[in-house]
Design a protein around this motif. Structure first.
Motif, PDB file in Angstrom:
ATOM      1  N   UNK B  10     -17.924 105.224  54.780  1.00 51.43           N
ATOM      2  CA  UNK B  10     -19.002 106.192  55.020  1.00 51.43           C
ATOM      3  C   UNK B  10     -19.080 106.553  56.505  1.00 51.43           C
ATOM      4  N   UNK B  11     -18.576 105.613  57.356  1.00 56.13           N
ATOM      5  CA  UNK B  11     -18.663 105.878  58.800  1.00 56.13           C
ATOM      6  C   UNK B  11     -17.573 106.861  59.208  1.00 56.13           C
ATOM      7  N   UNK B  12     -17.879 107.718  60.147  1.00 54.66           N
ATOM      8  CA  UNK B  12     -16.866 108.585  60.730  1.00 54.66           C
ATOM      9  C   UNK B  12     -17.192 108.764  62.206  1.00 54.66           C
ATOM     10  N   UNK B  16     -16.945 104.737  65.557  1.00 56.26           N
ATOM     11  CA  UNK B  16     -16.940 104.000  64.287  1.00 56.26           C
ATOM     12  C   UNK B  16     -15.514 103.651  63.867  1.00 56.26           C
ATOM     13  N   UNK B  17     -14.579 104.604  63.965  1.00 58.53           N
ATOM     14  CA  UNK B  17     -13.210 104.308  63.536  1.00 58.53           C
ATOM     15  C   UNK B  17     -12.508 103.385  64.534  1.00 58.53           C
ATOM     16  N   UNK B  18     -12.918 103.464  65.789  1.00 65.19           N
ATOM     17  CA  UNK B  18     -12.356 102.544  66.791  1.00 65.19           C
ATOM     18  C   UNK B  18     -12.744 101.108  66.448  1.00 65.19           C
ATOM     19  N   UNK B  19     -13.997 100.914  66.002  1.00 60.09           N
ATOM     20  CA  UNK B  19     -14.450  99.575  65.580  1.00 60.09           C
ATOM     21  C   UNK B  19     -13.629  99.097  64.382  1.00 60.09           C
ATOM     22  N   UNK B  20     -13.370 100.008  63.452  1.00 63.52           N
ATOM     23  CA  UNK B  20     -12.592  99.649  62.261  1.00 63.52           C
ATOM     24  C   UNK B  20     -11.177  99.209  62.654  1.00 63.52           C
ATOM     25  N   UNK B  25      -8.312  97.412  60.395  1.00 60.26           N
ATOM     26  CA  UNK B  25      -8.350  98.396  59.300  1.00 60.26           C
ATOM     27  C   UNK B  25      -7.849  99.751  59.804  1.00 60.26           C
ATOM     28  N   UNK B  26      -7.356 100.547  58.890  1.00 60.14           N
ATOM     29  CA  UNK B  26      -6.856 101.871  59.248  1.00 60.14           C
ATOM     30  C   UNK B  26      -7.685 102.930  58.525  1.00 60.14           C
ATOM     31  N   UNK B  27      -8.339 103.830  59.270  1.00 59.54           N
ATOM     32  CA  UNK B  27      -9.067 104.905  58.591  1.00 59.54           C
ATOM     33  C   UNK B  27      -8.084 105.878  57.938  1.00 59.54           C
ATOM     34  N   UNK B  28      -8.438 106.349  56.756  1.00 58.82           N
ATOM     35  CA  UNK B  28      -7.546 107.256  56.031  1.00 58.82           C
ATOM     36  C   UNK B  28      -8.373 108.199  55.177  1.00 58.82           C
ATOM     37  N   UNK B  41     -10.702 103.216  53.979  1.00 59.60           N
ATOM     38  CA  UNK B  41     -10.003 102.371  54.955  1.00 59.60           C
ATOM     39  C   UNK B  41      -9.012 101.524  54.192  1.00 59.60           C
ATOM     40  N   UNK B  42      -7.852 101.288  54.810  1.00 59.19           N
ATOM     41  CA  UNK B  42      -6.835 100.416  54.216  1.00 59.19           C
ATOM     42  C   UNK B  42      -6.454  99.363  55.249  1.00 59.19           C
ATOM     43  N   UNK B  43      -5.806  98.301  54.775  1.00 59.94           N
ATOM     44  CA  UNK B  43      -5.364  97.258  55.695  1.00 59.94           C
ATOM     45  C   UNK B  43      -4.190  97.775  56.520  1.00 59.94           C
TER      46      UNK B  43
END
Lengths: 139, 202
Positions: B10-12, B16-20, B25-28, B41-43
């Protein structure tokens, strides 16, 4: 012969700032192998030419060497023993400002070990730290 | 076919994606088939392993639901070391997709032994192929090439159902007689001064 623009709008430029990372030209797209810059810097037309000659001679004219940068920027300097003032100095060299990630040269049509040797010679002519990278096939 | 677990995101936004990414995790994003796109997000390590094996068609498990997806694109950082984001596309197994595939050459042309030089004009080829038949690379045998012989894109063996995008009559490899180039280093070069205007004296 060193590279320089054929014609230009303004003879002398202000210094400007060189910062950040490369905005483009950061992947291998013509050859199989590339030399990637890892630091900010200015590469002069003479250094670009010296690198090209070093690589071409090492490869003994096999394969192809691509130059991915061009010295667009004029740099001026004042002659020795001249007092300050009296206007801006004359253009002394042309430089290519580079940022980390920028691909400086590419080589294609030769085996990997030969390209590696050529880039080692070439990197000695560069005023910035460099590394060899490979073309990405597919993703 | 490899399976990749994904969780809905839900985060964008940059932070937020830098934290992921720091959490491994990889945003996709998944899109296609005129459905509403889903952010996931995927591993990161699992995704890298799939990419290294040149797999393009995978099964994605999104909260228990397994779907076939095609790895459409990956976005790299400036230095090209790390993947920042991935694009997936929902596909049917018989669906045609456009992909770039590496061309690998096999053998040494016979023309090389009599002074010829192999000239290869392309490293990759764009093809349209059913998603289940995407090859890792296409192998082309160049051992039969003599001086003056050439191979066109149409000569490249493609997987079942594959079609070349572009002109199949275009040459991609040929054996030619090398042209003697004048020695640049030995030739005297006149130093050219930049064409400068003389500043007007005031």
């Amino acid at each position: 012969m060193p590279l320089m623009p054929k014609r230009y709008k303004y003879r002398k430029w202000q210094r400007g700032k060189n910062r950040g990372m490369a905005k483009g030209g950061n992947y291998v797209c013509y050859g199989e192998y590339g030399l990637q810059c890892l630091e900010l810097g200015h590469i002069t037309a003479r250094q670009i030419e010296a690198g090209r000659v070093a690589a071409t001679q090492f490869l003994r004219r096999e394969g192809k060497v691509y130059i991915r940068i061009f010295p667009h920027k004029p740099v001026t300097s004042k002659p020795l023993e001249v007092r300050m003032g009296k206007g801006k100095g004359e253009v002394s060299r042309w430089v290519a400002p580079v940022q980390p990630g920028r691909v400086l040269y590419e080589i294609g049509g030769v085996p990997e070990d030969l390209a590696k040797g050529a880039f080692q010679r070439l990197a000695h002519k560069m005023p910035v730290r460099c590394r060899m990278i490979y073309r990405r096939h597919g993703l | 076919m490899a399976t990749l677990k994904a969780t809905k995101r839900t985060e964008s936004g940059t932070n937020a994606v830098r934290r992921l990414r720091k959490e491994g995790l990889l945003p996709a994003v998944i899109y296609g088939h005129k459905k509403e796109p889903i952010s996931v997000t995927v591993n990161y390590k699992e995704f890298i392993a799939i990419i290294r094996h040149h797999e393009r068609l995978i099964q994605m498990e999104i909260e228990g639901d397994v779907q076939d997806v095609f790895i459409k694109d990956a976005q790299y950082d400036v230095l090209g070391d790390n993947i920042l984001h991935a694009d997936f596309e929902w596909v049917d197994l018989d669906e045609l997709v456009k992909v770039g595939v590496e061309i690998k050459l096999r053998g040494t042309p016979v023309g090389l032994s009599v002074g010829g030089a192999l000239r290869v004009r392309a490293e990759d080829i764009e093809i349209e192929v059913p998603v289940k038949n995407i090859p890792e690379s296409v192998m082309v045998d160049v051992s039969g090439l003599g001086i003056g012989d050439k191979l066109t894109y149409g000569d490249i063996p493609l997987p079942e159902g594959g079609k070349i995008i572009g002109d199949p009559t275009k040459t991609f490899a040929s054996v030619e007689v090398p042209v003697e180039m004048p020695d640049e280093e030995e030739a005297p070069v006149a130093e050219e001064a930049p064409a400068e205007e003389t500043p007007s004296e005031e």
